[in-house]
Design an enzyme around this catalytic site. Structure first.
Site, mmCIF file in Angstrom:
data_model
loop_
_atom_site.group_PDB
_atom_site.id
_atom_site.type_symbol
_atom_site.label_atom_id
_atom_site.label_comp_id
_atom_site.label_asym_id
_atom_site.label_seq_id
_atom_site.Cartn_x
_atom_site.Cartn_y
_atom_site.Cartn_z
ATOM 1 N N ARG A 245 9.045 -10.096 -8.133
ATOM 2 C CA ARG A 245 8.827 -10.829 -6.885
ATOM 3 C C ARG A 245 9.070 -10.034 -5.608
ATOM 4 O O ARG A 245 9.035 -10.599 -4.526
ATOM 5 C CB ARG A 245 9.636 -12.135 -6.860
ATOM 6 C CG ARG A 245 9.324 -13.030 -8.046
ATOM 7 C CD ARG A 245 9.901 -14.397 -7.933
ATOM 8 N NE ARG A 245 11.330 -14.373 -7.698
ATOM 9 C CZ ARG A 245 12.033 -15.454 -7.360
ATOM 10 N NH1 ARG A 245 11.440 -16.606 -7.216
ATOM 11 N NH2 ARG A 245 13.327 -15.367 -7.178
ATOM 12 N N ASP A 246 9.302 -8.734 -5.725
ATOM 13 C CA ASP A 246 9.415 -7.917 -4.517
ATOM 14 C C ASP A 246 8.909 -6.498 -4.785
ATOM 15 O O ASP A 246 9.507 -5.522 -4.325
ATOM 16 C CB ASP A 246 10.859 -7.893 -4.000
ATOM 17 C CG ASP A 246 10.950 -7.463 -2.535
ATOM 18 O OD1 ASP A 246 9.933 -7.567 -1.805
ATOM 19 O OD2 ASP A 246 12.024 -7.010 -2.122
ATOM 20 N N LEU A 247 7.797 -6.410 -5.527
ATOM 21 C CA LEU A 247 7.205 -5.088 -5.744
ATOM 22 C C LEU A 247 6.614 -4.589 -4.428
ATOM 23 O O LEU A 247 5.820 -5.278 -3.792
ATOM 24 C CB LEU A 247 6.101 -5.142 -6.801
ATOM 25 C CG LEU A 247 6.536 -5.219 -8.244
ATOM 26 C CD1 LEU A 247 5.320 -5.263 -9.161
ATOM 27 C CD2 LEU A 247 7.435 -4.061 -8.628
ATOM 28 N N THR B 289 8.299 -9.549 0.275
ATOM 29 C CA THR B 289 8.072 -8.851 1.534
ATOM 30 C C THR B 289 6.647 -9.093 2.007
ATOM 31 O O THR B 289 5.701 -8.773 1.273
ATOM 32 C CB THR B 289 8.319 -7.340 1.355
ATOM 33 O OG1 THR B 289 9.664 -7.146 0.887
ATOM 34 C CG2 THR B 289 8.106 -6.581 2.648
#
Length: 181
Positions: free
Chosen positions: A71-73, A111
């Site tokens: 969920r934040d690659l 992000t």
């Protein structure tokens, strides 16, 4: 992180807790981040892009098999094993969650510029989603590596957020025709 053992997922070796501190022992990855490489204006060769994306896909496969969503690659969370290699390792699992968790600690997270539409546009905070959300993020990273620019070229946070929410990506410009097959 304890569930992840694939070489393209950063390894957690040990956690120690004292009265005042928490010590976390990770594997050493000394090659810097993909973000650093991009910011240095490095022009990636096709084989290097293939190597980076392939490594990320291998790490993502293990996560998907175990129903874990990163969920934040983003480039900041992708580290090179060493300075002489394009062997890329997924790091920073601070927003990771099991897809089947009864309740997500963070529902809408990530992000702007890299978040999947089903995550960034969520309205009902009880909604569930799947590890496939990370594939959208990888697609945006792939675009950045190929084109040396973001798919969401906003000039500030709010513009990028708005473009990411709309997820209208136009891949028909002249610059795309210049890519090698």
């Amino acid at each position: 992180m304890r569930h992840l053992t694939h070489p393209n997922n950063m390894r957690l070796f040990e956690v120690f807790e004292s009265e005042n501190s928490l010590y976390i022992v990770f594997e050493l990855l000394s090659g810097g981040s993909l973000h650093d490489k991009i910011k240095s204006k490095y022009k990636f060769k096709n084989i290097e892009i293939q190597t980076v994306v392939h490594g990320i896909l291998l790490g993502m496969k293990e996560m998907s098999d175990k129903r874990i969503m990163h969920r934040d690659l983003k480039p900041e969370n992708l580290l090179f094993r060493n300075k002489d290699s394009f062997d890329c390792v997924i790091a920073d699992y601070g927003l990771a969650e099991f897809a089947y968790a009864d309740e997500y600690l963070f529902v809408r997270c990530g992000t702007p510029g890299y978040v999947a539409p089903e995550v960034i546009n969520i309205k009902d905070m009880k909604t569930k989603y799947d590890p496939i959300c990370d594939m959208f993020s990888l697609g945006l990273i792939f675009h950045l590596l190929l084109m040396s620019k973001s798919a969401f070229p906003g000039k500030n946070y709010d513009e990028v957020l708005s473009q990411n929410r709309a997820s209208n990506i136009n891949l028909k410009g002249e610059e795309y025709k210049k890519l090698t097959p």
